[in-house]
Design a protein around this motif. Sequence first.
Motif, PDB file in Angstrom:
ATOM      1  N   ILE A 239       6.685  -5.009   2.299  1.00 39.65           N
ATOM      2  CA  ILE A 239       5.607  -4.666   3.221  1.00 39.65           C
ATOM      3  C   ILE A 239       5.865  -3.297   3.842  1.00 39.65           C
ATOM      4  N   ALA A 240       7.103  -3.059   4.287  1.00 39.23           N
ATOM      5  CA  ALA A 240       7.446  -1.767   4.883  1.00 39.23           C
ATOM      6  C   ALA A 240       7.218  -0.637   3.891  1.00 39.23           C
ATOM      7  N   THR A 241       7.624  -0.840   2.652  1.00 43.85           N
ATOM      8  CA  THR A 241       7.439   0.178   1.621  1.00 43.85           C
ATOM      9  C   THR A 241       5.963   0.433   1.375  1.00 43.85           C
ATOM     10  N   ALA A 242       5.154  -0.616   1.356  1.00 42.12           N
ATOM     11  CA  ALA A 242       3.716  -0.456   1.125  1.00 42.12           C
ATOM     12  C   ALA A 242       3.062   0.334   2.254  1.00 42.12           C
ATOM     13  N   TYR A 243       3.410   0.001   3.493  1.00 43.01           N
ATOM     14  CA  TYR A 243       2.840   0.743   4.628  1.00 43.01           C
ATOM     15  C   TYR A 243       3.302   2.193   4.629  1.00 43.01           C
ATOM     16  N   LEU A 244       4.574   2.420   4.363  1.00 42.09           N
ATOM     17  CA  LEU A 244       5.067   3.797   4.319  1.00 42.09           C
ATOM     18  C   LEU A 244       4.406   4.589   3.204  1.00 42.09           C
ATOM     19  N   SER A 245       4.172   3.943   2.087  1.00 42.16           N
ATOM     20  CA  SER A 245       3.507   4.613   0.978  1.00 42.16           C
ATOM     21  C   SER A 245       2.076   4.979   1.354  1.00 42.16           C
ATOM     22  N   GLN A 246       1.406   4.057   2.021  1.00 40.21           N
ATOM     23  CA  GLN A 246       0.014   4.290   2.415  1.00 40.21           C
ATOM     24  C   GLN A 246      -0.097   5.428   3.429  1.00 40.21           C
ATOM     25  N   THR A 247       0.930   5.611   4.241  1.00 44.72           N
ATOM     26  CA  THR A 247       0.903   6.653   5.269  1.00 44.72           C
ATOM     27  C   THR A 247       1.685   7.891   4.833  1.00 44.72           C
ATOM     28  N   PHE A 248       1.930   7.995   3.546  1.00 46.36           N
ATOM     29  CA  PHE A 248       2.624   9.150   2.973  1.00 46.36           C
ATOM     30  C   PHE A 248       3.970   9.408   3.649  1.00 46.36           C
ATOM     31  N   GLY A 249       4.678   8.310   3.949  1.00 48.37           N
ATOM     32  CA  GLY A 249       6.027   8.391   4.489  1.00 48.37           C
ATOM     33  C   GLY A 249       6.117   8.621   5.984  1.00 48.37           C
ATOM     34  N   ASP A 250       5.017   8.586   6.698  1.00 42.77           N
ATOM     35  CA  ASP A 250       5.024   8.803   8.151  1.00 42.77           C
ATOM     36  C   ASP A 250       5.346   7.483   8.846  1.00 42.77           C
ATOM     37  N   PRO A 251       6.581   7.296   9.325  1.00 42.89           N
ATOM     38  CA  PRO A 251       6.955   6.004   9.913  1.00 42.89           C
ATOM     39  C   PRO A 251       6.207   5.678  11.203  1.00 42.89           C
ATOM     40  N   ALA A 252       5.877   6.693  12.016  1.00 41.70           N
ATOM     41  CA  ALA A 252       5.150   6.418  13.264  1.00 41.70           C
ATOM     42  C   ALA A 252       3.748   5.904  12.958  1.00 41.70           C
ATOM     43  N   LEU A 253       3.078   6.516  11.995  1.00 45.78           N
ATOM     44  CA  LEU A 253       1.741   6.063  11.613  1.00 45.78           C
ATOM     45  C   LEU A 253       1.796   4.685  10.952  1.00 45.78           C
ATOM     46  N   ALA A 254       2.803   4.462  10.110  1.00 50.73           N
ATOM     47  CA  ALA A 254       2.965   3.154   9.469  1.00 50.73           C
ATOM     48  C   ALA A 254       3.164   2.066  10.518  1.00 50.73           C
TER      49      ALA A 254
END
Length: 83
Positions: free
Chosen positions: A26-41
Amino acid sequence: MLARHTGPAEGSSSAPTGTSCPVEAIATAYLSQTFGDPALALRFVITDALADLLEVERRTRERSRLISRGYVRGRLDAAGDAL
């Protein structure tokens, strides 16, 4: 489920194959969707979690109302006959 502007895509190939931990996937999917931006994820995860929580609470209230109506309809009068 509420329509959302966020969340991992169904069948997303962004999660590493062989990942056995759903949290990592799940973390990888969210990070991928936000182009690696952890705050946005993180914001997307919180938004989705709150939307899910609100939906569960709405369903619980609806179920409670239906159960209450069933008890009222099924009540008996003083003679023991159904109303």
